[in-house]
Design a protein around this motif. Structure first.
Motif, PDB file in Angstrom:
ATOM      1  N   GLU A   1      -0.688  -3.857   5.970  1.00 28.60           N
ATOM      2  CA  GLU A   1      -2.061  -4.090   6.422  1.00 28.60           C
ATOM      3  C   GLU A   1      -2.374  -5.592   6.436  1.00 28.60           C
ATOM      4  O   GLU A   1      -3.077  -6.083   7.315  1.00 28.60           O
ATOM      5  CB  GLU A   1      -3.024  -3.351   5.493  1.00 28.60           C
ATOM      6  CG  GLU A   1      -4.470  -3.388   5.948  1.00 28.60           C
ATOM      7  CD  GLU A   1      -5.376  -2.603   4.999  1.00 28.60           C
ATOM      8  OE1 GLU A   1      -6.587  -2.857   5.014  1.00 28.60           O
ATOM      9  OE2 GLU A   1      -4.854  -1.741   4.250  1.00 28.60           O
TER      10      GLU A   1
ATOM     11  N   SER B   1       3.529  -0.900  -0.133  1.00 26.43           N
ATOM     12  CA  SER B   1       4.040  -1.308   1.188  1.00 26.43           C
ATOM     13  C   SER B   1       2.941  -1.231   2.241  1.00 26.43           C
ATOM     14  O   SER B   1       2.873  -2.089   3.128  1.00 26.43           O
ATOM     15  CB  SER B   1       5.221  -0.429   1.588  1.00 26.43           C
ATOM     16  OG  SER B   1       4.808   0.860   2.018  1.00 26.43           O
ATOM     17  N   GLN B   2       2.093  -0.224   2.149  1.00 22.97           N
ATOM     18  CA  GLN B   2       1.023  -0.088   3.135  1.00 22.97           C
ATOM     19  C   GLN B   2       0.008  -1.218   3.022  1.00 22.97           C
ATOM     20  O   GLN B   2      -0.527  -1.694   4.024  1.00 22.97           O
ATOM     21  CB  GLN B   2       0.335   1.276   2.989  1.00 22.97           C
ATOM     22  CG  GLN B   2       1.261   2.466   3.236  1.00 22.97           C
ATOM     23  CD  GLN B   2       2.040   2.338   4.536  1.00 22.97           C
ATOM     24  OE1 GLN B   2       1.462   2.375   5.635  1.00 22.97           O
ATOM     25  NE2 GLN B   2       3.346   2.175   4.441  1.00 22.97           N
ATOM     26  N   LYS B   3      -0.251  -1.668   1.795  1.00 20.87           N
ATOM     27  CA  LYS B   3      -1.148  -2.808   1.611  1.00 20.87           C
ATOM     28  C   LYS B   3      -0.537  -4.073   2.202  1.00 20.87           C
ATOM     29  O   LYS B   3      -1.227  -4.874   2.857  1.00 20.87           O
ATOM     30  CB  LYS B   3      -1.435  -3.010   0.119  1.00 20.87           C
ATOM     31  CG  LYS B   3      -2.425  -2.009  -0.476  1.00 20.87           C
ATOM     32  CD  LYS B   3      -2.652  -2.297  -1.954  1.00 20.87           C
ATOM     33  CE  LYS B   3      -3.746  -1.417  -2.532  1.00 20.87           C
ATOM     34  NZ  LYS B   3      -5.085  -1.800  -2.047  1.00 20.87           N
TER      35      LYS B   3
ATOM     36  N   ARG C   1       7.669   8.023   2.568  1.00 21.75           N
ATOM     37  CA  ARG C   1       7.011   8.130   1.256  1.00 21.75           C
ATOM     38  C   ARG C   1       8.018   8.414   0.148  1.00 21.75           C
ATOM     39  O   ARG C   1       7.724   8.199  -1.032  1.00 21.75           O
ATOM     40  CB  ARG C   1       5.947   9.220   1.309  1.00 21.75           C
ATOM     41  CG  ARG C   1       4.701   8.824   2.107  1.00 21.75           C
ATOM     42  CD  ARG C   1       3.823  10.026   2.428  1.00 21.75           C
ATOM     43  NE  ARG C   1       2.543   9.631   3.009  1.00 21.75           N
ATOM     44  CZ  ARG C   1       2.359   9.326   4.290  1.00 21.75           C
ATOM     45  NH1 ARG C   1       3.402   9.377   5.131  1.00 21.75           N
ATOM     46  NH2 ARG C   1       1.170   8.968   4.745  1.00 21.75           N
TER      47      ARG C   1
ATOM     48  N   TYR D   1       5.328   3.151  -1.924  1.00 18.58           N
ATOM     49  CA  TYR D   1       4.740   3.427  -0.610  1.00 18.58           C
ATOM     50  C   TYR D   1       3.338   2.818  -0.496  1.00 18.58           C
ATOM     51  O   TYR D   1       3.020   2.155   0.499  1.00 18.58           O
ATOM     52  CB  TYR D   1       4.686   4.927  -0.344  1.00 18.58           C
ATOM     53  CG  TYR D   1       3.960   5.264   0.934  1.00 18.58           C
ATOM     54  CD1 TYR D   1       4.562   5.036   2.166  1.00 18.58           C
ATOM     55  CD2 TYR D   1       2.660   5.764   0.907  1.00 18.58           C
ATOM     56  CE1 TYR D   1       3.892   5.303   3.353  1.00 18.58           C
ATOM     57  CE2 TYR D   1       1.984   6.045   2.089  1.00 18.58           C
ATOM     58  CZ  TYR D   1       2.602   5.816   3.304  1.00 18.58           C
ATOM     59  OH  TYR D   1       1.932   6.077   4.478  1.00 18.58           O
ATOM     60  N   GLU D   2       2.505   3.029  -1.524  1.00 14.78           N
ATOM     61  CA  GLU D   2       1.132   2.492  -1.475  1.00 14.78           C
ATOM     62  C   GLU D   2       1.141   0.970  -1.362  1.00 14.78           C
ATOM     63  O   GLU D   2       0.387   0.383  -0.583  1.00 14.78           O
ATOM     64  CB  GLU D   2       0.363   2.920  -2.724  1.00 14.78           C
ATOM     65  CG  GLU D   2       0.023   4.399  -2.753  1.00 14.78           C
ATOM     66  CD  GLU D   2      -0.538   4.828  -4.093  1.00 14.78           C
ATOM     67  OE1 GLU D   2      -1.543   5.554  -4.097  1.00 14.78           O
ATOM     68  OE2 GLU D   2       0.028   4.438  -5.138  1.00 14.78           O
TER      69      GLU D   2
END
Length: 927
Positions: free
Chosen positions: A793, A788-790, A753, A785-786
């Motif tokens: 996914e 990258s997570q999308k 993060r 970070y947010e």
């Protein structure tokens, strides 16, 4: 099994009458190989390869590459097995977590976990965690130590477990010194006698300033933690045959100039020349005038030069230092006899062939500083005021007003109704008032605090820190700083009230000689009290600014500065509120603390005035060379080194009382926010998966030049609203217990993060500074970070676009680990710094490089394209050219070639295995 391919083993009689074997380079010379033309550093690599030759990990090809060393370098591999490894706690904790995780996976796969064990000595010094919370007080050191243990007790318990569980693993407890100074003063042997054999002392360290011991004749450099782990577990370090630039020094330092001025000059010269990835070897008559501490000051800043090492061969000055620092006479005799017998003694320099020679006349060195955000940006002391004015206007759009006119301008502004009331600081204090703001560009505020009232403006020195291994290892500049303080007191001048001062020596030997010389009291009288033995400000552990200063800076956007005797001044590294940072000698740090600002020409303007209004100039308080040398002769004794290093592993009562289990496997605690098993080995297959092209990739970031590992993975404090802060709050951790990114490197959840979360990082895919980007499918701006997570996914591979010198700075493995965990498959840059490129490969991230004279701009890239990278599936080889296709928003496509910066077959193997740790674990499982 070691093989003596050229029949080189000879015997060397030691001082105590015993005999040691060694691999004789002189015998190679007699066999017709021209060893005398090789640089000394190459000779040491050659001896290392000969001694470790086993025709498996070190092959005939490796031997021939170094035996037939080409001055222009080559693409052929060199194999190197260091004699030992040095670590500090910021990089050491994640390295030990990795090894403990390897043990855990070995056990899960049915292997013998105890085989995962250091095969060479590892020395870890806990020096990066102390913060300057308390300063300018006698109790500062004790209070900072107590705070350090409160924050880090879990990490320290983990390290003490490792010391107990692993063979060949020692830990120097907190409060004993900085790893590089301890390495210079204690660990470094020059020549090692082990298992009946003598050989050169060599090492790698998980800190970029490991080359400090180049100054004592030890070949050593910084590597990422993951590369060090491979060395610890018996793997050679492979790299392409290096060029060696000869740095020829002539002359002698003039009066008034210091080793710090010399090293800042060298940084500027070598950066301009270009030595990234190269060796530098120092020779010439000027070397005779440099002590080992002077040489170590230069070696320390090798990463700032860009080179791998800055090597000083062993000579009579080396022996002199060894004797003065309490090495045994037996050890000193071994060093001298071995080096003279094996062509490693500094002599016959005129016979050596270098790749190229850079010359510097030391007598031309002038007092200098470097900044405001790169160590190589040298500024002559006499030009600092003019440079500050230029930078202030260019970078921040501020106009300049001379200090004597600021008060009148502020008064006029207030009379015109311009005073702006502000809230009290976060820690309410009825004695604190902050008011005023300039409307013409230059920011100035009044601060009333208790009985003090002063004016704070752009250019004010907020932090003055005598810190870092670079300079605190050098008694000349440390005693010089004490004499500057003494003379300042005699002239009745003091540091300004807004300056946060600190003294953080590299070892306890420093405080011993400062006390013996009676100069510590003078430093303390100017508020330079001992705050700890650690990196402190240089690593970003400056601690908070006083509340009233912090409030004024925040509310009025002041451009305050730091002055420090360190080696790093990258953006936001020293303190997030300090926008300009200047490196300088400890002596100048004291002087600027007295001046209280950097917009001053100390060569012509007074530092301050005494109580009678009489001006006091820098020349009035600057000690002569004779004064400093006289004090040095009186106070430097081997007894001080013996006293301190006899108790180096003892630690304080808290350390001694830490109880740790005897388990071979570490018992992971799911509730821990400090120590967590790494996720790199999940679902590890016995064989690596086939390589695949990268298709449908998006750019997570589009960055510029000189992106440092601090930009990628910051070490300091982080905010509550950051991705890492939100995570810790979700785990029930209060803001006051966040600690720093550096202290939480044992927990991947925090560190991923924090990747690309530096508050000064500038991403072309975001509208504001900091760790932000645009999630391209929707156009929504969010944290890196947010986003990258999308992407993860949606199973979208990611790349990073960047410019020149990508990854300069610290050997920070989390800059590569975090990149990998964000889902980044490749980085495309114009050029790389050595350590970070290597770290990316060792984490399974592909470093790509534009062809010469090509950039993102020449290909018209905006960062919003959809990328494919092909050529990976079809026989990947070192330096292979791959094809990049970038589909633009308007439907057009750019196609161009890039180089896969896998520079050797072993790097290809690491990449194929998804990283070096996976490669090593598979080797263990096979065996």
């Amino acid at each position: 099994m070691q093989l003596d391919l050229y029949s080189l083993k000879k015997n060397l009689k030691t001082a105590n009458g015993n005999e040691l074997t060694y691999y004789s380079l002189a015998e190679l010379e007699d066999q017709g190989h021209n060893i005398s033309k090789l640089p000394f550093s190459i000779r040491i690599l050659l001896e290392n390869a000969l001694r470790n030759y086993d025709d498996f990990s070190v092959t005939k090809d490796h031997l021939n590459t170094i035996l037939n060393w080409k001055p222009k370098g080559s693409e052929d591999d060199v194999a190197f097995k260091p004699a030992r490894v040095l670590m500090q706690d910021f990089t050491g904790v994640p390295a030990v977590v990795d090894i403990a995780s390897l043990r855990a996976e070995m056990a899960r796969q049915g292997g013998e976990a105890s085989k995962i064990n250091p095969l060479i000595p590892v020395d870890l010094v806990i020096d990066h965690s102390v913060q300057v919370d308390y300063f300018a007080a006698q109790y500062a050191y004790k209070q900072n130590m107590e705070e350090e243990y409160k924050r880090n007790i879990e990490r320290y318990t983990f390290l003490k477990w490792a010391q107990k569980s692993f063979d060949n693993f020692s830990v120097v407890p907190p409060g004993m010194g900085i790893c590089h100074q301890v390495n210079l003063e204690y660990f470094s042997k020059g020549v090692i006698a082990r298992d009946g054999m003598a050989f050169p002392d060599t090492l790698v360290g998980t800190d970029s300033h490991t080359p400090m011991v180049n100054g004592i004749g030890v070949v050593a450099w910084g590597v990422g933690g993951i590369e060090a782990e491979a060395a610890i577990l018996g793997q050679p370090i492979y790299f392409i045959s290096p060029e060696v630039i000869g740095l020829k020094l002539t002359g002698k330092l003039p009066a008034g100039s210091t080793a710090t001025d010399l090293v800042l000059t060298i940084a500027n010269v070598l950066r301009k020349y270009g030595v990234v990835g190269k060796f530098v070897e120092v020779f010439g008559p000027g070397v005779d005038h440099l002590s080992v501490p002077d040489r170590a000051t230069i070696g320390n800043m090798s990463p700032e030069f860009g080179c791998t090492i800055t090597y000083f061969p062993i000579d009579h000055k080396t022996l002199e230092y060894m004797r003065g620092s309490n090495r045994s006479e037996e050890q000193i005799k071994l060093v001298e006899d071995y080096c003279k017998a094996n062509m490693l003694w500094r002599e016959n320099e005129d016979q050596i062939t270098y790749t190229d020679i850079v010359e510097l006349d030391i007598s031309t060195v002038q007092p200098s500083v470097a900044g405001p955000k790169r160590p190589q940006d040298k500024i002559l002391l006499k030009d600092l005021k003019e440079k500050f004015i230029e930078l202030e206007h260019a970078s921040f759009g501020r106009s300049y007003i001379e200090p004597h006119a600021r008060e009148d301008a502020l008064v006029r502004w207030k009379e015109e109704g311009g005073s702006q009331p502000v809230e009290q600081p976060h820690d309410p204090n009825p004695d604190v008032e902050i008011e005023g703001k300039m409307k013409n560009g230059l920011k100035t505020v009044w601060i009333s605090h208790g009985n003090e009232k002063y004016m704070l403006s752009d250019g004010a020195v907020a932090i003055a820190a005598i810190t870092s291994c670079t300079n605190t290892s050098n008694p000349y500049v440390m005693l010089g700083a004490g004499l500057v303080a003494q003379k300042a007191r005699e002239h009745g001048i003091d540091v300004k009230p807004w300056v946060k001062t600190s003294l953080a020596p590299g070892s306890k030997v420093v405080t011993d000689y400062l006390e013996k010389s009676d100069l510590l009291k003078d430093l303390e009288a100017l508020q330079f009290h001992l705050v700890g033995y650690g990196c402190t400000s240089c690593i970003g552990n400056s601690g908070p600014l006083p509340p009233e200063i912090s409030k004024a800076v925040e509310d009025y956007d002041l451009i305050v500065t730091s002055v420090l005797s360190g080696n790093r001044n990258f953006e936001a590294r020293i303190h997030p509120q300090v926008k300009m940072n200047f490196l300088m000698s400890p002596m100048l740090v004291v002087a600027f603390a007295i001046a209280g600002r950097v917009d001053i020409d100390l060569t012509t303007e007074p530092l301050s005035c005494d109580r009678n209004g009489k001006p006091v100039y820098l020349k009035d308080i600057w000690p002569s060379d004779e004064e400093i040398q006289s004090v040095m002769k009186k106070v430097l004794t081997p007894a001080d080194f013996k006293k301190n290093y006899d108790e180096i592993f003892d630690g304080n009562e808290i350390w001694r009382n830490l109880e740790v289990p005897n388990d071979i496997l570490y018992q992971w605690d799911d509730e821990s926010t400090y120590i967590k098993e790494v996720p790199f080995f999940q679902d590890l297959t016995k064989e690596p998966k086939p390589l695949q092209n990268i298709e449908g990739a998006r750019a997570l970031l589009f960055l510029g030049d000189s992106i440092t590992t601090d930009h990628i993975s910051p070490a300091g404090a982080f905010a509550e609203d950051s991705a890492a802060g939100k995570y810790l709050r979700s785990r029930g951790v209060d803001k006051k217990h966040f600690n720093s990114y550096g202290s939480r490197r044992g927990n991947d959840e925090v560190m991923v993060r924090g990747t690309f979360a530096n508050v000064r990082i500038k991403n072309n895919l975001a509208s504001k500074e900091g760790g932000y980007t645009t999630y391209l499918p929707s156009g929504e701006e969010m944290s890196v970070y947010e986003a990258s997570q999308k992407y993860i996914e949606n199973k979208t591979p990611l790349i990073v676009l960047t410019g020149k010198e990508y990854g300069s700075g610290s050997s920070r493995d989390w800059a590569a680990k975090g990149t990998f965990l964000l889902g980044v498959k490749a980085v495309l840059a114009e050029s790389y710094e050595r350590i970070h490129r290597s770290n990316l490969i060792m984490m399974g991230v592909l470093p790509l490089q534009y062809l010469d004279d090509e950039t993102a701009q020449t290909h018209g890239l905006s960062g919003k394209e959809i990328f494919s990278i092909t050529g990976l599936e079809d026989h990947l080889t070192p330096m292979k050219k791959l094809t990049v296709k970038a589909q633009k928003e308007d439907g057009t496509e750019a196609e161009f070639k890039v180089v896969a910066r896998l520079d050797s077959p072993i790097e290809v193997a690491y990449y194929q295995n998804e990283g070096i740790l996976q490669y090593v674990l598979r080797q263990f499982l096979k065996n």
